[in-house]
Scaffold this active site. Structure first.
Site, PDB file in Angstrom:
ATOM      1  N   ASN A 137       0.849  -1.191   0.000  1.00 52.33           N
ATOM      2  CA  ASN A 137       0.000   0.000   0.000  1.00 52.33           C
ATOM      3  C   ASN A 137       0.885   1.241   0.000  1.00 52.33           C
ATOM      4  O   ASN A 137       1.354   1.692   1.030  1.00 52.33           O
ATOM      5  CB  ASN A 137      -0.909  -0.016   1.237  1.00 52.33           C
ATOM      6  N   ASP A 143      -7.284   4.156  -0.636  1.00 53.33           N
ATOM      7  CA  ASP A 143      -7.790   2.853  -0.198  1.00 53.33           C
ATOM      8  C   ASP A 143      -9.298   2.740  -0.403  1.00 53.33           C
ATOM      9  O   ASP A 143      -9.809   1.697  -0.819  1.00 53.33           O
ATOM     10  CB  ASP A 143      -7.464   2.617   1.274  1.00 53.33           C
ATOM     11  N   ASP A 164      -1.642  -1.033  -4.074  1.00 52.02           N
ATOM     12  CA  ASP A 164      -1.834  -0.186  -5.252  1.00 52.02           C
ATOM     13  C   ASP A 164      -0.565  -0.098  -6.088  1.00 52.02           C
ATOM     14  O   ASP A 164       0.468  -0.695  -5.764  1.00 52.02           O
ATOM     15  CB  ASP A 164      -2.301   1.209  -4.825  1.00 52.02           C
ATOM     16  N   ASP A 329      -6.578 -14.550 -19.370  1.00 55.71           N
ATOM     17  CA  ASP A 329      -7.343 -15.298 -18.372  1.00 55.71           C
ATOM     18  C   ASP A 329      -8.383 -16.213 -19.030  1.00 55.71           C
ATOM     19  O   ASP A 329      -8.936 -15.885 -20.079  1.00 55.71           O
ATOM     20  CB  ASP A 329      -8.038 -14.278 -17.454  1.00 55.71           C
ATOM     21  N   GLU A 358      -4.238 -19.109 -20.197  1.00 45.77           N
ATOM     22  CA  GLU A 358      -4.586 -19.990 -19.081  1.00 45.77           C
ATOM     23  C   GLU A 358      -5.578 -21.042 -19.557  1.00 45.77           C
ATOM     24  O   GLU A 358      -6.715 -20.730 -19.882  1.00 45.77           O
ATOM     25  CB  GLU A 358      -5.206 -19.185 -17.938  1.00 45.77           C
TER      26      GLU A 358
END
Length: 613
Positions: A137, A143, A164, A329, A358
């Site tokens: 972070n 956040d 992040d 993906d 994948e």
């Protein structure tokens, strides 16, 4: 806005608008001069926009096609960009009944020098996979973002924890220093879902970085900074589905944009149906057209406008962010013809680029079906350079926990590797011991550090490109059975106040420091050892709990001896005379000379790595 419209009206010879249309989106918002893909289809979204006709005036740019769908709020406008087009900003006007009803800015950019010739990752590289929300972070102020559906909740394993892009940039030196040359973050793009949004795979805007991660410019800055440290960025692309809160779902561009009419119908996950000559068509359709979950609408890539949108989106991110690779993906779940066209379009634009798909199957034939160069009985022509090697992944994990026997233990791995003959290019596969969807190897092995080191040694020395999962170098464990939120745990030291810090070493246990040092030494050695990149692999059938193989080229070799026995083992060397006779050896990680007599003494539960000259 009124002034702009009137001015443009005068320039184009039209009178002022009577009914203004608010254009909500034009995607992509820019393109580049000199691309092979120089006919760009713009998705234009605005209330009633389909009644208008687009116009523009800019050197080297022309509108060559305009198409409509069954939704009057969309136009698909194709612009052709000449090789001598002028980079810069200009407006596209939309005209209805002779009057301008809307304008929208668009932009042409100049390409980065050498963009088309960029080199993707290959077996010279080692990939470090991270889940950005759980890595570091760097900017606590983002956040939780006003207007986003899910706020930060680090106390929940399934919540957003605040990692992040700023946190990744802060630790690029650490990643490079561990010996990794490529960084694969799970998706950065906006996931404005009410829950489980941290993982990134339910995308709600394909052209926008999630503001809780940073901005598009932050992605570009990360890529440039990483490149300066010898690390490329591999972007996680999702072609199969979107998030249920994607802006399309509020106003679908066409009735057939989403499979099953936009209503949830689950996939059956039957991967073999794509190739199976006996498969029932209904089963094949259920696999490719079914949804993962109701929060992930399944895209219909047979719609030509959607297909072009997805192809252009991929090209846009490669060019914009300076990517060195793509991990795609849920590869086989999308339409097969589209997947072929998509990969071909990327490689036409970037011939040396790298992409890995994948296909989560233990069956090498299922995985090989998708790799470039495979001659398929189905007639499918694939263009993907690489696939994730799930068969080796599963065989490795099985071999490490099974007792040694005639058909158990190392032989699982030996025989699975023997299946390389089914792949057009096995050296291009990406190998891994774990990822963000599996229990960590350390948990799988019940915390056995010696067995874990055996797995890491195999990963670093077998053919292909290794992928390592963040935090495993400091023995992040998680549950033995898959639990996504827990296996994607926070990297120690990524948050202010963490008691242990993987990046500095503070607060780590002796075992964690040992594992981290081993990982660093292993992948640093791999990075500077060409034999592990391009050397031929010859392996010997496992005997008495020991698996031996060599990477070799031009009279030099690396010997790998994986001993799974609980006691030291004396390895007779006569089987390996072709590689060892008359040669000297040194330990690969310590560089200390090793005597090579009639036998080699192998420590219990260890990987012996030798450079042979």
């Amino acid at each position: 806005m009124r002034t702009i419209l009137c001015t443009l009206a005068l320039l184009l010879g039209f009178s002022a608008p009577v009914r203004a249309i608010d254009i909500e989106r034009v995607e992509p918002a820019n393109w580049w001069v000199g691309m092979q893909h120089n006919r760009v289809e713009l998705l234009v979204h605005g209330n009633g926009i389909a009644t208008s006709t687009p116009r523009l005036s800019h050197h080297g740019v022309a509108i060559v096609d305009v198409q409509k769908t069954d939704n009057p709020n969309y136009l698909f406008v194709t612009v052709e960009i000449a090789a001598d087009a002028t980079p810069g900003n200009f407006d596209i006007a939309f005209v209805d009944a002779g009057k301008i009803v809307a304008t929208h800015p668009w932009r042409l950019d100049a390409r980065e020098p050498g963009s088309a010739q960029r080199r993707g990752f290959d077996a010279h590289d080692a990939i470090y996979l991270i889940t950005p929300d759980r890595f570091a972070n760097g900017d606590p102020s983002n956040d939780s973002v006003p207007g986003m559906r899910e706020a930060a909740n680090r106390a929940s394993p399934n919540g957003r924890h605040g990692g992040d892009i700023a946190g990744i940039r802060k630790h690029l030196d650490y990643i490079a220093g561990m010996g990794f040359t490529q960084l694969w973050p799970t998706p950065f793009l906006e996931n404005d879902q009410p829950e489980y949004s941290y993982h990134g795979y339910a995308i709600t805007d394909l052209y926008k970085t999630d503001p809780r991660m940073g901005s598009n410019e932050d992605v570009r800055a990360l890529s440039r900074e990483a490149k300066s440290k010898g690390v490329g960025i591999v972007m996680d692309i999702v072609l199969n589905h979107i998030g249920s809160q994607h802006w399309w779902m509020r106003d679908l561009p066409a009735k057939d944009w989403i499979n099953h009419g936009g209503r949830f119908a689950p996939t059956n996950h039957r991967r073999t149906t794509v190739q199976d000559p006996h498969a029932a068509p209904a089963d094949r359709e259920a696999f490719t057209d079914g949804w993962f979950v109701d929060a992930m609408p399944d895209l219909n890539q047979r719609n030509p406008h959607l297909a072009r949108y997805l192809i252009q989106n991929t090209l846009w991110w490669i060019e914009y962010a300076g990517l060195s690779g793509i991990r795609e993906d849920t590869f086989g779940y999308a339409d097969a013809d589209f997947l072929s066209a998509w990969a071909k379009a990327v490689l036409t634009e970037y011939p040396n680029f790298a992409m890995v798909g994948e296909e989560w199957s233990i069956n090498p034939m299922v995985v090989a079906h998708w790799q470039r160069g495979k001659q398929n009985a189905s007639g499918h022509v694939p263009h993907m350079p690489s696939m994730m090697d799930f068969p080796i992944h599963i065989a490795l994990r099985t071999a490490l926990v099974q007792p040694e026997g005639w058909d158990t233990g190392w032989v699982n791995l030996y025989e699975m590797l023997a299946n390389d003959f089914v792949y057009p290019d096995p050296d291009a596969l990406v190998v891994f011991a774990e990822n963000h969807d599996t229990a960590r190897l350390f948990a799988h092995l019940d915390g056995d550090l010696a067995a874990w080191k055996l797995g890491m040694a195999y990963l670093a020395t077998v053919r292909g490109t290794p992928q390592f999962y963040y935090g495993s170098e400091v023995l992040l464990r998680g549950p033995k059975e898959r639990n996504d939120g827990q296996l994607r745990a926070d990297m120690p030291g990524g948050w202010a106040g963490d008691t242990a810090n993987a990046f500095t070493g503070n607060g780590l246990s002796a075992a964690q420091r040992d594992a981290q040092a081993y990982t660093r030494a292993l992948f640093d050695w791999r990075k500077r050892t060409p034999l592990l990149h391009t050397g031929k692999l010859t392996h010997f059938a496992p005997q008495d709990g020991v698996y031996v193989y060599f990477r070799h080229e031009g009279g030099r070799s690396v010997m790998v001896a994986l001993n799974k026995n609980a006691k030291p083992t004396s390895l007779a060397l006569d089987r390996f005379d072709a590689f060892l006779r008359g040669r000297t050896a040194r330990d690969a990680l310590s560089a200390k000379p090793v005597g090579m007599g009639r036998a080699l003494e192998l420590p219990a539960m260890s990987a012996t790595l030798l450079e042979i000259e």
